[in-house]
Each structure stands twice: as C-alpha cells, then as structure tokens.
Design a protein around this motif. Sequence first.
Motif, mmCIF file in Angstrom:
data_model
loop_
_atom_site.group_PDB
_atom_site.id
_atom_site.type_symbol
_atom_site.label_atom_id
_atom_site.label_comp_id
_atom_site.label_asym_id
_atom_site.label_seq_id
_atom_site.Cartn_x
_atom_site.Cartn_y
_atom_site.Cartn_z
ATOM 1 N N ARG B 64 44.545 -32.765 -17.959
ATOM 2 C CA ARG B 64 44.121 -32.833 -16.561
ATOM 3 C C ARG B 64 42.810 -32.065 -16.362
ATOM 4 O O ARG B 64 41.855 -32.567 -15.793
ATOM 5 N N LEU B 65 42.789 -30.828 -16.856
ATOM 6 C CA LEU B 65 41.595 -29.999 -16.676
ATOM 7 C C LEU B 65 40.444 -30.547 -17.512
ATOM 8 O O LEU B 65 39.282 -30.461 -17.124
ATOM 9 N N GLY B 107 53.425 -26.650 -26.005
ATOM 10 C CA GLY B 107 52.271 -25.952 -26.557
ATOM 11 C C GLY B 107 51.661 -24.949 -25.591
ATOM 12 O O GLY B 107 50.599 -24.391 -25.851
ATOM 13 N N GLU B 108 52.324 -24.719 -24.453
ATOM 14 C CA GLU B 108 51.825 -23.741 -23.477
ATOM 15 C C GLU B 108 52.792 -22.562 -23.409
ATOM 16 O O GLU B 108 53.969 -22.691 -23.699
ATOM 17 N N LYS B 109 52.254 -21.415 -22.948
ATOM 18 C CA LYS B 109 53.119 -20.238 -22.812
ATOM 19 C C LYS B 109 53.978 -20.317 -21.565
ATOM 20 O O LYS B 109 55.052 -19.747 -21.479
ATOM 21 N N ASP B 110 53.446 -20.963 -20.536
ATOM 22 C CA ASP B 110 54.225 -21.161 -19.318
ATOM 23 C C ASP B 110 53.675 -22.395 -18.606
ATOM 24 O O ASP B 110 52.863 -23.121 -19.171
ATOM 25 N N ALA B 111 54.102 -22.605 -17.355
ATOM 26 C CA ALA B 111 53.865 -23.903 -16.727
ATOM 27 C C ALA B 111 52.556 -24.041 -15.940
ATOM 28 O O ALA B 111 52.400 -24.999 -15.189
ATOM 29 N N LEU B 112 51.622 -23.104 -16.110
ATOM 30 C CA LEU B 112 50.330 -23.265 -15.424
ATOM 31 C C LEU B 112 49.188 -22.957 -16.390
ATOM 32 O O LEU B 112 49.259 -21.994 -17.145
ATOM 33 N N ALA B 128 46.145 -26.234 -13.277
ATOM 34 C CA ALA B 128 47.011 -27.419 -13.335
ATOM 35 C C ALA B 128 48.385 -27.020 -13.835
ATOM 36 O O ALA B 128 48.510 -26.184 -14.729
ATOM 37 N N PHE B 129 49.390 -27.620 -13.251
ATOM 38 C CA PHE B 129 50.777 -27.381 -13.661
ATOM 39 C C PHE B 129 51.113 -28.239 -14.868
ATOM 40 O O PHE B 129 50.713 -29.408 -14.941
ATOM 41 N N GLU B 130 51.858 -27.644 -15.788
ATOM 42 C CA GLU B 130 52.342 -28.378 -16.953
ATOM 43 C C GLU B 130 53.783 -28.812 -16.679
ATOM 44 O O GLU B 130 54.705 -28.007 -16.772
ATOM 45 N N PHE B 131 53.948 -30.087 -16.350
ATOM 46 C CA PHE B 131 55.289 -30.553 -15.973
ATOM 47 C C PHE B 131 56.252 -30.523 -17.156
ATOM 48 O O PHE B 131 57.463 -30.376 -16.979
ATOM 49 N N ASN B 132 55.695 -30.631 -18.367
ATOM 50 C CA ASN B 132 56.547 -30.598 -19.555
ATOM 51 C C ASN B 132 57.126 -29.233 -19.845
ATOM 52 O O ASN B 132 57.977 -29.090 -20.716
ATOM 53 N N PHE B 133 56.635 -28.211 -19.160
ATOM 54 C CA PHE B 133 57.182 -26.875 -19.348
ATOM 55 C C PHE B 133 58.209 -26.616 -18.246
ATOM 56 O O PHE B 133 57.872 -26.266 -17.118
ATOM 57 N N SER B 164 48.934 -29.828 -8.761
ATOM 58 C CA SER B 164 50.332 -29.445 -8.916
ATOM 59 C C SER B 164 51.181 -30.601 -9.412
ATOM 60 O O SER B 164 50.909 -31.774 -9.136
ATOM 61 N N ALA B 165 52.200 -30.262 -10.163
ATOM 62 C CA ALA B 165 53.222 -31.201 -10.664
ATOM 63 C C ALA B 165 54.399 -30.316 -10.987
ATOM 64 O O ALA B 165 54.392 -29.614 -11.985
#
Lengths: 317, 303
Positions: B64-65, B107-112, B128-133, B164-165
């Motif tokens: 997204r980013l 692959g992210e530490k948390d959801a943002l 951006a929010f990571e919906f997969n987290f 947001s997601a």
Amino acid sequence: MNPYYLDFEQPIAELEAKIEELRLVGNDTDININDEINRLKSKSVSLTETIFSDLTPWDITRLARHPKRPYTLDYVDLIFDDFDELHGDRRFADDHAIVGGIARLEGEPVMIIGHQKGREVKEKVKRNFGMPRPEGYRKACRLMEMAERFNMPILTFIDTPGAYPGIGAEERGQSEAIAWNLALMSRLKVPVLSTVIGEGGSGGALAIGVCDRLYMLQYSIYSVISPEGCASILWKSAEYASQAAEAMGVAAERLKALGVADRVIGEPLGGAHRNPELMATHLKAALVEGLAELKGIPSDELVQRRYERLTAYDSGR
Amino acid sequence: MSSWLDKIMPSMIRSETHQRTTVPEGLWKKCPKCNAFLYRPELEKNQDVCPKCQHHLRISARRRLDIFLDPEERHEIGTELEPTDRLKFKDSKRYKDRLSQAQKASGEKDALVAMSGKVRGIPVVACAFEFNFMGGSMGAVVGEKFVQGVNIALERGIPLVCFSASGGARMQEAIISLMQMAKTSAALERMKQRGLPYISVMTDPVFGGVSASLAMLGDLNIAEPFALIGFAGPRVIEQTVRETLPKGFQRSEFLLEHGAIDMILHRGEMRRRIASLLAKMQNLPALEPAPEDEIVDVDEEEA
C-alpha cells in the motif's frame, strides 16, 4: 431461587429467608426468638463477607449488571442538588440511553452526563438497555462543549453494555459520533472526572470516558468487548464468558493495577444495590475530593496532563 | 497447449489431479467479488484491482505504502516497537503464540506500518494497517506507532495520511487496546489544532475501535470502492435487530450516500488525487501532470 440474589449469593438468600420466617413466627408467639434472629443475622453478614471476599471477574460482571444496581439518575438524586436535565442533540433526536444536565455538587455547578439503563420493561425499552445511538453521543458532545464555555467541570457516569448495534445507528454514523467525542474530550479545558458505576462496555463507554481521573466502583467492570462477545469470537462460544472475563481482567482492581483506573471506590457489603444511600455517600465524597484536586490545575496544564495520560497507555516495549 | 489449459483451469479442479506444490503458489487468484480467475502478474500490475469487475482486493500495508509514496526519501517510523503480552492473555491459544504466528505470516512486527516520505513531491507521513496481522487489530504498538507518526507530522508541519484496514481493537490486549482509541484520537486532535491536514482512507474492511477513532476523524474521509465499513459488524447487527440488512449496507457507496465519507476513490487514482487534495489544502501550487497519470486506467463510471 430468589432472583434478587445471584447464584453465588444463594446461601445468603437461604439464610435471609430463614430470618424472615423466624421474624413472622416471632410476631405471633410469646417466645423470644430475638436472640436466634440476631445470631442468624450476624451469620448472614459473615457469610456475605466470606462470599464477597472471593469473587471471580465473572461474578463481578454479573454484579455490575445487577438489575437492582443504582443507575446514573439514582446517583443524581442522591448526590446532587438542583438538577436540570437537558435534552437532545439538536440534529435528530433525544437519546434516552444517555442523560445529561446541569446540577450542583456541594453548591458548585457541574455538568453531568451518564448512560442510563431502565428498570422496568417499558423503561428498559425507552432507555434502549443503556445502549446509546449516535444522537446520545452528540447530545453528550453538545453538553460537554457547553460545560467548557461556562467553565463547569464535567462528571460522567459510565454504565452501558456498549453503543447500539443497529441499522439506523450505522446510517447516522455511530463510529463518527464516538470518535468525535474521543477527540473533543482530549482537549476540553475543564476538568473531566469519569466514574464507571456498572458496565463499561467498549467504545460506547469510552465515548463519554476520556478524562483526567477515572474512578471505578468496586463491582464495576470496564472492557474492550463484553466477556460474551470476546468468548464467542475467541472461544467460538459465549458460554466461555467467565474465562473471557478472567483473561481480559475486566474488574476494577485489575484496571487499577494496570494504571487505567485511578481509584476504586468501595461498595457496601453485598454490592451497591444493597445500600444505595451508603454507596452514594462514598461516591459523593470521592467526587468532591477529585474535583477539588482538579480545579486547582490551570486549564492549559490540565489539557497537557490529560494528553500525556492518554498517550502513555503503553506500548509494550 | 496442455500447459495453457492448466493455467486457466480453476485451482479446485487442478488440485485434484496435481500436488499443490507443483503449481507455483498463487499464480492465479480468484476475484472474491466476480469469481473471475485472475493471472497474478497481471493483477499486480493493476494494483490488485480486478480488471474484470474493478473489485479492490486487499493488499499488504507495505505494498500500500509502496504504491502510494514516491520511491525516494522513505523512512520507516517506529521500527523498534514490538508487541508484548502484558496481560499474559490466553484463550484457546496464547497471545504470545498468536503474535509470533502473525509475525511469521505477515513479515511485520505488528499491524501498522508507518513511514515519512513524499507523495508527488509533497512531504507526508503515511501509515497503513496490515490486515494479515491479526485482522489489522489495534493494540498498544499500533497506537504508539500511529502517535509517533503524528508527532513527526507535527514536528515537521506536514500532513498525515492513514490507510486503515482493521477488524477493530485487539481483544488480547483488553483495556489497553481500548485506550488506544483515545490515544490516537487525542493525537489527531493536535493535528487539527495545528491546522495540519489528516486524510483517512478506509479500505476493506474497517470496523469497531479503529472505525470509531482514527478512521472517522479525517479532515477528509475517503474510501476505496465497495469496502465494508462500520461500527458493529453486520452479523452482530442482524442478531440484534432481527431484520434483514438493506442492500449494500455498510459499503463505501452506502457511507457516501449517508454522509459519512467525502468520496470514493479508485486505487489507481489514489496517489494523484490525494496529492492534489493535499496541495490545495496546504495552498501549494497545482501539481504538474506526471507520466504515471497516463498509465492508470480507470473506468470513471465504475469508480
């Protein structure tokens, strides 16, 4: 089962029934059974003490929802003078699940805003079981802005299962109404003191709960989602509500330990509903004390401290 | 000929005759809306928008980013933040285990994910929010990273854009996650007081605590087409009111109709339109047309 008593209180209920029976017998005989009644009474007190010294978060959840528990307007009657209720959001409707108005606390004008549940069926429906719609939050917003203009401290009373999940509520912007209040309350130049008196249900509670001091009554709860909601998502069944209540740590003492609640106000033996007058006396003393502390703080500093309080809800580093 | 046939065969039929691993994982993707089978490289070139029905598929925060920001001068914010299980939360699984699972999967530490950078030359902070987290749920790290982003925007006097997601607040962080609603909203109020633009872009889906805080507080609230956005989830509402929900309930188009959002933007024009809006909001000169404007193929009537 006596519905006035919760299941874990049944031994107390049985004892109380026995006392009542003896009393009736005592009235139409000459035998002096006062000694026996007194003995049972003190037994009932110590039994209640024992049971209430070891409540689970789920027991406390049910006390927080007890149908006899005092609601916002009960405390308004018992604590404040000269209350004028103010109605409506000026846009759509008057939401009866949130009440608000101007009153005096020991002579000082204050703005009161609180969730309101109903006790009888008709009243429950009128109050929508304490679940506000966007109009309720917008009424609260209007009253809070007015309080700021007239330099009145704001006292809020939290007691809701949550914001109402309905079609109309969504159409009229439930999310926006809540979000708006969160932002507004973070910058109000007057003191805001919130007390959870019963159920603090999620965003619907927080929308009138962004504050300088958060009080919780001893048997009140505050959580991100209801134990039933949490259970049905994470355990796939609402029957695990007691586990969910435990895991989330919904009760007042736990929230104080986490630094979210500032003060837990003790309830009368058996809960606020056993002695609303005594509860109101304790609450009033705490409110007066809290407001005295807050009123001494210059408004810029008050806002800055509130901001720091809000942004400190911590990241796990 | 047979390999060509293999490729267009629906995966459910294929998997009966082949081992899953023999087909490159995810070479084909089914559009969740029109059910068309889409060739992945083609889909990616179209920014994960179905070329058949224009449905906007979910994409990762980093993607997204990447689509949104200029390639130069990107700096990620709050990379040091890691979630902790402060409450020792356990349901059918430990929160700790859920976290490491989510970290592995996303692959992210948390959801943002938050970055400072530029969009068509305009400095911004974008997150951006990571919906997969864990369903893009908001806990302490999301709240803290968001506020760090706001702080950078405040320091530099630049706008904030948030995609947001999210399903809402993260239950496993209990009351602490609820407080993130207040925290992020308070920070956004500072942006507002400073007169710095905040654009909230809602992508499928946005609910609960995220919807009722940072997502609805934009100076401009924008949504992607057909995103599901609301406070309470449709199932909860249906169970409460015991009525059939109206058609298109809680979709972007429904929100636009009811006055909750300013506009619906197609993913392909998001970058250009937001840059142009930010330029106007900050009284900057009009943007020069860029070559990328030509490639974006947006059916105006669809969007």
